[in-house]
Motif scaffolding. Structure first.
Motif, PDB file in Angstrom:
ATOM      1  N   ASN A  72      48.018  60.849  -7.614  1.00  0.00           N
ATOM      2  CA  ASN A  72      48.915  60.102  -6.716  1.00  0.00           C
ATOM      3  C   ASN A  72      49.031  61.290  -5.351  1.00  0.00           C
ATOM      4  O   ASN A  72      48.688  59.454  -4.576  1.00  0.00           O
ATOM      5  CB  ASN A  72      50.538  59.617  -7.573  1.00  0.00           C
ATOM      6  N   ASP A  73      48.546  61.037  -5.359  1.00  0.00           N
ATOM      7  CA  ASP A  73      48.752  62.290  -4.294  1.00  0.00           C
ATOM      8  C   ASP A  73      47.295  61.817  -3.310  1.00  0.00           C
ATOM      9  O   ASP A  73      47.862  61.570  -2.104  1.00  0.00           O
ATOM     10  CB  ASP A  73      48.848  63.698  -4.199  1.00  0.00           C
ATOM     11  N   ALA A  74      46.473  62.112  -3.998  1.00  0.00           N
ATOM     12  CA  ALA A  74      44.948  62.083  -4.045  1.00  0.00           C
ATOM     13  C   ALA A  74      45.008  60.300  -3.476  1.00  0.00           C
ATOM     14  O   ALA A  74      43.647  60.329  -2.170  1.00  0.00           O
ATOM     15  CB  ALA A  74      43.895  61.892  -4.647  1.00  0.00           C
ATOM     16  N   THR A  75      45.371  59.560  -4.228  1.00  0.00           N
ATOM     17  CA  THR A  75      45.750  58.347  -3.811  1.00  0.00           C
ATOM     18  C   THR A  75      45.724  58.032  -2.396  1.00  0.00           C
ATOM     19  O   THR A  75      45.840  56.818  -1.797  1.00  0.00           O
ATOM     20  CB  THR A  75      46.344  57.505  -4.786  1.00  0.00           C
ATOM     21  N   LEU A  76      47.285  58.488  -2.129  1.00  0.00           N
ATOM     22  CA  LEU A  76      48.097  58.622  -0.711  1.00  0.00           C
ATOM     23  C   LEU A  76      47.338  59.030   0.591  1.00  0.00           C
ATOM     24  O   LEU A  76      47.603  58.368   1.046  1.00  0.00           O
ATOM     25  CB  LEU A  76      49.315  59.185  -1.055  1.00  0.00           C
ATOM     26  N   TYR A 121      43.442  54.669   6.280  1.00  0.00           N
ATOM     27  CA  TYR A 121      42.882  52.979   6.565  1.00  0.00           C
ATOM     28  C   TYR A 121      43.889  52.560   7.640  1.00  0.00           C
ATOM     29  O   TYR A 121      44.117  52.043   8.525  1.00  0.00           O
ATOM     30  CB  TYR A 121      42.877  52.210   5.506  1.00  0.00           C
ATOM     31  N   HIS A 122      45.622  53.232   7.256  1.00  0.00           N
ATOM     32  CA  HIS A 122      46.423  53.144   7.205  1.00  0.00           C
ATOM     33  C   HIS A 122      46.589  53.592   9.244  1.00  0.00           C
ATOM     34  O   HIS A 122      46.929  52.958  10.470  1.00  0.00           O
ATOM     35  CB  HIS A 122      47.581  54.040   6.871  1.00  0.00           C
ATOM     36  N   ILE A 123      45.655  54.570   9.272  1.00  0.00           N
ATOM     37  CA  ILE A 123      46.056  55.353  10.848  1.00  0.00           C
ATOM     38  C   ILE A 123      45.040  54.594  11.706  1.00  0.00           C
ATOM     39  O   ILE A 123      44.642  53.941  12.276  1.00  0.00           O
ATOM     40  CB  ILE A 123      45.081  57.024  10.484  1.00  0.00           C
ATOM     41  N   LEU A 124      43.409  53.814  10.264  1.00  0.00           N
ATOM     42  CA  LEU A 124      42.571  53.166  11.922  1.00  0.00           C
ATOM     43  C   LEU A 124      43.258  52.091  11.965  1.00  0.00           C
ATOM     44  O   LEU A 124      42.987  51.720  13.557  1.00  0.00           O
ATOM     45  CB  LEU A 124      41.591  52.757  10.330  1.00  0.00           C
ATOM     46  N   GLN A 125      43.904  51.699  11.009  1.00  0.00           N
ATOM     47  CA  GLN A 125      44.765  50.121  11.333  1.00  0.00           C
ATOM     48  C   GLN A 125      45.553  50.240  12.632  1.00  0.00           C
ATOM     49  O   GLN A 125      46.112  49.668  13.942  1.00  0.00           O
ATOM     50  CB  GLN A 125      45.560  49.514  10.095  1.00  0.00           C
TER      51      GLN A 125
END
Length: 237
Positions: free
Chosen positions: A11-15, A21-25
């Motif tokens: 889950n850490d890797a998924t986060l 992509y959150h940063i890009l957005q």
């Protein structure tokens, strides 16, 4: 490996992946190149997963290394997908998009050169894992213990006789100092240090020729690639 983490690491890797992509957005969604850099991030993430899978599958857990898979083609693929794309292709192509250099031909040319630089980098990394000074590189190499499909073992298999190959296969992938020593002894018998120096020089000259072909380019500056190459050439860490 942290024993108290366990499957939470998945889950850490998924986060971490999703935060890219959150940063890009957050910072680039209003830019005209936004979709291109998002697509590129997805593409490179996929390629890196391919490379990691090939690397891991070369020595599955609780098994002997799959020596029949240790071929030049497989090594080239691991170096390309696991290392070259995310380490060299991604940062330069992102910068190109952000600088309004979005020609498909220019991106293709840049990628070809950067993949070759990335291949050289991985060959060096494999060599330093075995022969580098731990005081300089900051770690003790473990590729032999872990049974990695590295440049050294691929080269050794090309040069060794049946007895030497048997020693490598018997001792590679075992976490034991004596086993590592026996493999290194075969590497030394095969003079892999000199073979590495020749390979590094061959790849360096090949890349220089590729960069030289850009001298007539108006926008894609050769300096981009020359600085990368000179940074890693004959590196010790």
């Amino acid at each position: 490996m942290q024993e108290n983490v366990g499957l939470m690491s998945c889950n850490d890797a998924t986060l971490l992946d999703q935060e890219n992509y959150h940063i890009l957005q957050l910072f680039f969604s209003d830019k005209k190149y936004y979709q291109k850099i998002v697509d590129l991030m997805h593409e490179i993430s996929r390629y890196t997963a391919y490379g990691q899978c090939m690397d891991t599958a070369s020595h599955p857990p609780n098994q002997k290394p799959q020596f029949h898979l240790f071929t030049q083609l497989r090594y080239d693929s691991i170096a390309k997908y696991k290392t070259a794309y995310y380490s060299f292709v991604l940062p330069v192509r992102l910068a190109m998009y952000m600088s309004s250099l979005d020609s498909e031909e220019e991106h293709k040319t840049a990628e070809e050169i950067l993949l070759k630089i990335g291949h050289l980098f991985q060959v060096q990394d494999d060599y330093l894992d075995c022969y580098g000074d731990p005081a300089i590189i900051g770690k003790i190499g473990t590729d032999i213990e872990e049974g990695k499909c590295s440049w050294l073992i691929i080269s050794a298999f090309k040069l060794c006789d049946q007895k030497q190959r048997a020693i490598i296969e018997e001792n590679c992938g075992i976490k034991d100092g004596d086993c590592v020593r026996r493999v290194k002894e075969v590497y030394n018998e095969l003079n892999l240090k000199d073979h590495f120096k020749k390979e590094e020089e061959r790849l360096y000259k090949e890349i220089c020729l590729m960069i030289e072909s850009l001298k007539n380019e108006i926008q894609l500056s050769p300096q981009i690639f020359t600085e990368f190459l000179e940074t890693i050439y004959q590196r010790e860490k």
